[in-house]
Motif scaffolding. Structure first.
Motif, mmCIF file in Angstrom:
data_model
loop_
_atom_site.group_PDB
_atom_site.id
_atom_site.type_symbol
_atom_site.label_atom_id
_atom_site.label_comp_id
_atom_site.label_asym_id
_atom_site.label_seq_id
_atom_site.Cartn_x
_atom_site.Cartn_y
_atom_site.Cartn_z
ATOM 1 N N ASP A 50 130.033 23.065 -8.674
ATOM 2 C CA ASP A 50 128.896 22.572 -9.445
ATOM 3 C C ASP A 50 128.833 23.373 -10.746
ATOM 4 N N TRP A 51 129.466 22.845 -11.800
ATOM 5 C CA TRP A 51 129.566 23.585 -13.060
ATOM 6 C C TRP A 51 128.199 23.809 -13.694
ATOM 7 N N LYS A 52 127.281 22.877 -13.472
ATOM 8 C CA LYS A 52 125.933 23.048 -14.012
ATOM 9 C C LYS A 52 125.254 24.249 -13.376
ATOM 10 N N GLU A 53 125.423 24.403 -12.059
ATOM 11 C CA GLU A 53 124.851 25.561 -11.379
ATOM 12 C C GLU A 53 125.452 26.853 -11.906
ATOM 13 N N GLN A 55 126.227 27.347 -14.873
ATOM 14 C CA GLN A 55 125.818 27.421 -16.277
ATOM 15 C C GLN A 55 127.021 27.284 -17.208
ATOM 16 N N ASP A 57 129.309 24.732 -19.409
ATOM 17 C CA ASP A 57 129.348 23.423 -20.056
ATOM 18 C C ASP A 57 130.696 23.282 -20.753
ATOM 19 N N GLU A 127 125.155 34.415 -16.296
ATOM 20 C CA GLU A 127 125.901 33.629 -17.271
ATOM 21 C C GLU A 127 127.413 33.822 -17.086
#
Length: 385
Positions: A50-53, A55, A57, A127
């Motif tokens: 889950d790339w959104k989790e 962080q 982009d 991050e």
């Protein structure tokens, strides 16, 4: 030890850093996040990330220049340019290697002195972290370097790190590296390591990763000159739901070169270890010796270990061997120890320690360092007993 000497650690100027990144963009723009259908990623659950989790982009990646200026310049401009040329030529064309190159806020070049060194690198926070480190040993020098790569994380969020580490040994030099990688249990680590050995140079690389959630390592060794030697060994100790996927390649470019990979893994709980060894010897090379072996020990029926040796040998005047084992604790040895009065826990601990102990004691570092490695592994596998 040299770990505190800033004269041995420098970064590129902003202009040189920016110019080099710009030279990468044509290749970078052709790369994309890998898929499980890609051969190198077929065992790694990349599709479930889950790339959104994390962080991360992939559509908005900053490619600005260095955030740092020189601390102290200790290498000639010609040498710096040679190092950058090596990065451009030998960095593998995979997504996460180039992600590190184009997103790292600066490149750190570490000039290794004669003797012994310790370098510590720390990452923290949620991050994504991206880094590039180049360790450079000049012609005719001998160095032993311990690297402590640590990740600190206090939240329960998954997070990621990508890094590219180059080790360059010039002609007639000897470099021994102990790479102690420590990750928290929520980390996705994507790492590329490149070893470059020139004529009559010798690199010994010892890899000891601990912790992490999911990790993928690409190690590429290039034997570039006559008489070059590379030895890679280490131990993975996995517990919990940890997955480690190691992909190691030896590229022989010259006659009279010697390489060896000897790696061990111990898995327990529901962990999963994957080792893939690749040997590449092109046509017309002479007097090449290469050996590859992978030994894997499972301490739980739900744990998994895999070994995948690969050979691409196109020359005739070579000596190549390979081997791999995956198994449980030897029952005869186990019951023998029980018959001598040892408890089941002590018997298991003794057999596990014997499995990886020889690898640890073969490294050329102090007894205190070896004991610390043994203690870390034992804590994961048998609770430190």
């Amino acid at each position: 030890m040299n770990s505190s000497l800033t004269k041995n650690r420098l970064v590129l100027t902003k202009d040189k850093h920016t110019d080099f990144k710009n030279s990468l963009l044509d290749i970078w723009n052709q790369l994309e996040i890998p898929k499980e259908s890609d051969e190198s990623w077929r065992k790694f659950p990349i599709a479930s990330v889950d790339w959104k989790e994390l962080q991360f982009d992939s559509e908005n990646i900053a490619t600005s220049g260095s955030e740092k200026e020189y601390e102290e310049y200790s290498l000639p401009e010609k040498t710096i340019d040679s190092i950058l040329s090596a990065l451009l030529k030998y960095t593998p064309k995979n997504y996460f290697a180039y992600l590190s190159l184009v997103t790292a806020p600066y490149y750190e070049i570490i000039l290794l002195d004669e003797g012994e060194s310790i370098f510590s690198f720390e990452e923290e926070g949620d991050e994504p972290r991206h880094s590039v480190r180049i360790f450079y040993l000049q012609k005719g020098k001998t160095n032993k370097t311990e690297i402590q790569l640590q990740n600190f994380h206090t939240s329960e969020n998954l997070h990621m790190s990508s890094s590219l580490d180059f080790f360059i040994a010039e002609d007639s030099s000897y470099l021994e590296i102990l790479d102690r990688e420590t990750s928290d249990m929520d980390l996705y680590r994507f790492r590329n390591v490149c070893l470059l050995t020139h004529s009559d140079s010798n690199i010994k690389y010892h890899y000891y990763p601990i912790g992490g959630f999911r990790s993928k390592l690409f190690l590429d060794a290039h034997l570039l000159g006559k008489g070059a030697e590379v030895t890679v060994d280490g131990v993975s100790a996995l517990g919990g739901r940890n997955l480690k996927d190691l992909d190691m390649e030896m590229f022989h470019h010259a006659d009279h070169t010697t390489s060896k990979i000897s790696y061990k893994a111990i898995v327990t709980d529901k962990s999963h270890h994957i080792f893939t060894g690749n040997l590449i010897i092109p046509p017309n090379l002479k007097k090449v010796t290469a050996h590859q072996e992978s030994f894997n020990l499972s301490l739980n029926k739900k744990a998994r270990a895999e070994a995948n040796p690969k050979l691409e040998v196109l020359a005739e005047d070579v000596s190549c061997t390979h081997g791999a084992t995956v198994g449980d604790i030897d029952e005869e040895q186990y019951f023998y120890l029980l018959s001598r009065g040892l408890t089941p826990e002590d018997s298991k601990a003794l057999l596990v320690t014997a499995f990886y102990g020889e690898t640890i004691h073969s490294i050329g570092f102090s007894e205190d360092v070896k004991l610390a490695l043994e203690t870390r592994i034992k804590e994961i596998l048998v609770g430190g007993k």
